[in-house]
Design a protein around this motif. Structure first.
Motif, mmCIF file in Angstrom:
data_model
loop_
_atom_site.group_PDB
_atom_site.id
_atom_site.type_symbol
_atom_site.label_atom_id
_atom_site.label_comp_id
_atom_site.label_asym_id
_atom_site.label_seq_id
_atom_site.Cartn_x
_atom_site.Cartn_y
_atom_site.Cartn_z
ATOM 1 N N VAL A 119 0.837 -1.199 0.000
ATOM 2 C CA VAL A 119 0.000 0.000 0.000
ATOM 3 C C VAL A 119 0.872 1.250 0.000
ATOM 4 O O VAL A 119 1.871 1.335 0.704
ATOM 5 C CB VAL A 119 -0.928 0.000 1.225
ATOM 6 N N LEU A 120 0.474 2.245 -0.808
ATOM 7 C CA LEU A 120 1.163 3.531 -0.850
ATOM 8 C C LEU A 120 0.424 4.512 0.050
ATOM 9 O O LEU A 120 -0.789 4.659 -0.042
ATOM 10 C CB LEU A 120 1.196 4.073 -2.280
ATOM 11 N N ASP A 121 1.163 5.182 0.926
ATOM 12 C CA ASP A 121 0.566 6.173 1.815
ATOM 13 C C ASP A 121 0.589 7.534 1.154
ATOM 14 O O ASP A 121 1.647 8.024 0.738
ATOM 15 C CB ASP A 121 1.333 6.219 3.141
ATOM 16 N N GLY A 122 -0.575 8.151 1.041
ATOM 17 C CA GLY A 122 -0.670 9.464 0.429
ATOM 18 C C GLY A 122 -1.475 10.420 1.270
ATOM 19 O O GLY A 122 -1.923 10.086 2.378
ATOM 20 N N HIS A 123 -1.657 11.626 0.738
ATOM 21 C CA HIS A 123 -2.392 12.668 1.436
ATOM 22 C C HIS A 123 -3.396 13.272 0.466
ATOM 23 O O HIS A 123 -3.043 13.623 -0.663
ATOM 24 C CB HIS A 123 -1.423 13.748 1.932
ATOM 25 N N LEU A 124 -4.657 13.365 0.897
ATOM 26 C CA LEU A 124 -5.685 13.938 0.041
ATOM 27 C C LEU A 124 -5.421 15.424 -0.203
ATOM 28 O O LEU A 124 -5.056 16.158 0.713
ATOM 29 C CB LEU A 124 -7.066 13.778 0.684
ATOM 30 N N VAL A 125 -5.629 15.853 -1.446
ATOM 31 C CA VAL A 125 -5.557 17.268 -1.800
ATOM 32 C C VAL A 125 -6.966 17.798 -2.079
ATOM 33 O O VAL A 125 -7.377 18.814 -1.541
ATOM 34 C CB VAL A 125 -4.645 17.496 -3.012
ATOM 35 N N ASP A 126 -7.704 17.107 -2.939
ATOM 36 C CA ASP A 126 -9.100 17.463 -3.173
ATOM 37 C C ASP A 126 -9.845 16.246 -3.694
ATOM 38 O O ASP A 126 -9.252 15.300 -4.217
ATOM 39 C CB ASP A 126 -9.247 18.661 -4.115
ATOM 40 N N VAL A 127 -11.178 16.294 -3.552
ATOM 41 C CA VAL A 127 -12.032 15.154 -3.910
ATOM 42 C C VAL A 127 -13.306 15.676 -4.565
ATOM 43 O O VAL A 127 -13.863 16.699 -4.154
ATOM 44 C CB VAL A 127 -12.403 14.319 -2.666
ATOM 45 N N SER A 128 -13.774 14.977 -5.592
ATOM 46 C CA SER A 128 -15.102 15.182 -6.159
ATOM 47 C C SER A 128 -15.685 13.806 -6.436
ATOM 48 O O SER A 128 -15.019 12.788 -6.229
ATOM 49 C CB SER A 128 -15.031 16.006 -7.450
ATOM 50 N N GLU A 129 -16.917 13.776 -6.919
ATOM 51 C CA GLU A 129 -17.507 12.495 -7.309
ATOM 52 C C GLU A 129 -16.788 11.891 -8.511
ATOM 53 O O GLU A 129 -16.856 10.686 -8.733
ATOM 54 C CB GLU A 129 -18.979 12.664 -7.658
ATOM 55 N N ALA A 130 -16.120 12.718 -9.283
ATOM 56 C CA ALA A 130 -15.478 12.253 -10.505
ATOM 57 C C ALA A 130 -14.043 11.810 -10.302
ATOM 58 O O ALA A 130 -13.562 10.904 -10.982
ATOM 59 C CB ALA A 130 -15.524 13.343 -11.572
#
Length: 215
Positions: A119-130
């Protein structure tokens, strides 16, 4: 045949292939091009490049319409920046909902199909339904080439989401402390129940932020 274009000065929603959406306005129209206001809240370094595909949607008396276009150039009229786009197909009644994009701050676990290393550990920047944008270490971005199938696990307001998608692209970026990083965009493949749950969580988070901003 010239496709149907939005009325002059009508309000528009612009959407790129990453699922990012912006509000705009039709500033000038001719049979071969449409000039729209560049989103004022879009950083100069974060906008689509010339040649990018932009979906233009608008609403008028006849309903909601969608037109695929290509970004040709950015022009300026005084201090105001404009995008010139050219139609790339026929205008259709819009079937797809415009998705708003919400900046988020949280951990995300990415699993790349067929990749070795877990598993790669990342950090959310932004999210949409798409789509979602994830910030990872540069070496981890190498494990996520464009076209890779991935799964992503993250939380919004303590609600867990486990979704699947395809890597669209990645590019160099940096973390808040200046350390090098890479941003990876994943186009999501959601079932309708998943899309509904994600939409509800994003809207709840946005409402909470607005309440806190008023207090």
């Amino acid at each position: 045949m010239t496709p149907m274009l939005p009325p002059l000065h009508s309000l528009l929603v612009l959407r790129d292939v990453e699922g990012r959406t912006w509000q705009s306005r039709a500033e000038a129209i001719d049979p071969y091009a449409l000039t729209v206001a560049r989103p004022f809240d879009l950083p100069l370094e974060d906008g689509p490049a010339p040649g990018a595909t932009i979906e233009v949607t608008w609403t008028c008396e006849g309903g909601a319409y969608s037109l695929p276009t290509q970004l040709v150039e950015t022009v300026r009229e005084g201090l105001v920046a404009m995008w010139v786009v050219t139609p790339q197909g026929e205008t259709t009644r819009a079937q797809r909902r415009a998705h708003f994009r919400l900046p988020l701050d949280g951990d995300v676990a990415l699993t790349v199909a067929g990749a070795v290393g877990g598993v790669l550990d990342g950090h959310l920047v932004d999210v949409s339904e798409a789509a979602l944008r994830v910030r990872v270490a540069p070496r981890e971005a190498e494990a996520c080439p464009a076209g890779s199938s991935v799964s992503a696990v993250f939380e919004i307001r303590q609600e867990r989401f486990d979704v699947e998608g395809t890597v669209l692209r990645s590019w160099p970026s940096e973390r808040a402390n200046g350390d090098p990083a890479a941003d990876v965009v994943v186009v999501l493949d959601l079932s309708e129940p998943q899309a509904r749950d994600l939409r509800r969580a994003l809207m709840a988070e946005q409402v909470q932020r607005r309440r806190l901003a008023r207090d």
